[in-house]
Design an enzyme around this catalytic site. Structure first.
Site, PDB file in Angstrom:
ATOM      1  N   HIS A  20       0.759  -1.235  -0.130  1.00  0.00           N
ATOM      2  CA  HIS A  20       0.005   0.055  -0.117  1.00  0.00           C
ATOM      3  C   HIS A  20       0.911   1.176   0.232  1.00  0.00           C
ATOM      4  O   HIS A  20       0.650   2.256  -0.692  1.00  0.00           O
ATOM      5  CB  HIS A  20      -0.855   0.005   1.336  1.00  0.00           C
ATOM      6  CG  HIS A  20      -1.748  -1.114   1.328  1.00  0.00           C
ATOM      7  ND1 HIS A  20      -2.045  -1.827   2.329  1.00  0.00           N
ATOM      8  CD2 HIS A  20      -2.713  -1.452   0.523  1.00  0.00           C
ATOM      9  CE1 HIS A  20      -3.031  -2.888   2.163  1.00  0.00           C
ATOM     10  NE2 HIS A  20      -3.707  -2.579   1.063  1.00  0.00           N
ATOM     11  N   LYS A  44     -16.300  -7.189   5.723  1.00  0.00           N
ATOM     12  CA  LYS A  44     -15.039  -8.204   5.234  1.00  0.00           C
ATOM     13  C   LYS A  44     -14.599  -8.384   7.104  1.00  0.00           C
ATOM     14  O   LYS A  44     -13.671  -9.134   7.131  1.00  0.00           O
ATOM     15  CB  LYS A  44     -13.863  -7.172   4.921  1.00  0.00           C
ATOM     16  CG  LYS A  44     -14.111  -6.997   3.314  1.00  0.00           C
ATOM     17  CD  LYS A  44     -12.823  -6.302   2.999  1.00  0.00           C
ATOM     18  CE  LYS A  44     -12.772  -6.309   1.384  1.00  0.00           C
ATOM     19  NZ  LYS A  44     -11.726  -5.687   0.984  1.00  0.00           N
ATOM     20  N   ARG A  93      -2.285  -6.770  -7.882  1.00  0.00           N
ATOM     21  CA  ARG A  93      -0.998  -7.825  -7.404  1.00  0.00           C
ATOM     22  C   ARG A  93      -0.853  -8.990  -8.430  1.00  0.00           C
ATOM     23  O   ARG A  93       0.171  -9.501  -9.010  1.00  0.00           O
ATOM     24  CB  ARG A  93      -1.006  -8.271  -5.996  1.00  0.00           C
ATOM     25  CG  ARG A  93      -0.638  -7.221  -5.105  1.00  0.00           C
ATOM     26  CD  ARG A  93      -0.835  -7.574  -3.944  1.00  0.00           C
ATOM     27  NE  ARG A  93      -2.381  -7.777  -3.841  1.00  0.00           N
ATOM     28  CZ  ARG A  93      -2.924  -8.848  -3.009  1.00  0.00           C
ATOM     29  NH1 ARG A  93      -2.213  -9.955  -2.598  1.00  0.00           N
ATOM     30  NH2 ARG A  93      -4.254  -9.245  -2.946  1.00  0.00           N
ATOM     31  N   SER A 131      -2.673  -7.469   2.925  1.00  0.00           N
ATOM     32  CA  SER A 131      -3.194  -7.419   4.316  1.00  0.00           C
ATOM     33  C   SER A 131      -3.686  -8.812   4.821  1.00  0.00           C
ATOM     34  O   SER A 131      -3.506  -9.071   5.936  1.00  0.00           O
ATOM     35  CB  SER A 131      -4.442  -6.320   4.310  1.00  0.00           C
ATOM     36  OG  SER A 131      -3.977  -5.099   3.891  1.00  0.00           O
TER      37      SER A 131
END
Length: 163
Positions: A20, A44, A93, A131
């Protein structure tokens, strides 16, 4: 009259990673202001509260003069209107990220035709970091210092010890 280029980098940032931070640094070179928008994302079920994630965002970006950290709930397209931002910043990614992000980009453009999305690929050394990987390592008491900004590493360690 000069147009100020404003980009919004939204995410859950649970926690904010070196990947990030890589995107934030590069975004700062392109935009007059980068709004780091920390999403509530209750669906989430984040490890860290919205307030904790916002604190980490502030710690990780305090050296960037043109970064503003906010929290948000609701539609990203509406947030862009509120801040007069025309560009959303997203990271890619892997190939599976592309499908999801492309769909989200089109959705945001359908809700706010003035908004467009740019996509950054992380540098190679950060390409594997997510994450969820960091959270997984934390659950098993593993080392994360090489995956998160040093400015938030101690913050995360203290919070994990209290959980």
């Amino acid at each position: 009259m000069k147009h100020h280029k404003i980009g919004i980098y939204p995410g859950t940032f649970d926690p904010l990673t070196n990947g990030h931070l890589d995107i934030i640094q590069r975004s700062c070179e392109l935009f007059d202001r980068v709004i780091l928008a920390v999403a509530h994302s209750a669906s989430k079920r984040p490890l860290f509260s919205t307030q904790e994630r916002l604190e980490m965002a502030h710690l990780a970006t305090k050296s960037f003069e043109n970064v503003v950290c906010i929290e948000f709930g609701g539609l990203l397209a509406d947030l862009a209107k509120e801040y007069n931002a025309r560009i959303l910043i997203r990271g890619l990614r892997v190939v599976s990220d592309f499908e999801y992000e492309l769909q989200m980009g089109y959705t945001n453009s359908s809700l706010n035709p003035e908004v467009d999305t740019i996509y950054f690929m992380p540098t190679l050394k950060n390409a594997f970091i997510s994450s969820s990987i960091v959270r997984n390592i934390l659950e098993h008491n593993g080392k994360i210092s090489h995956l998160v900004p040093s400015s938030i590493h101690n913050y995360i360690q203290k919070k994990i010890q209290c959980m």
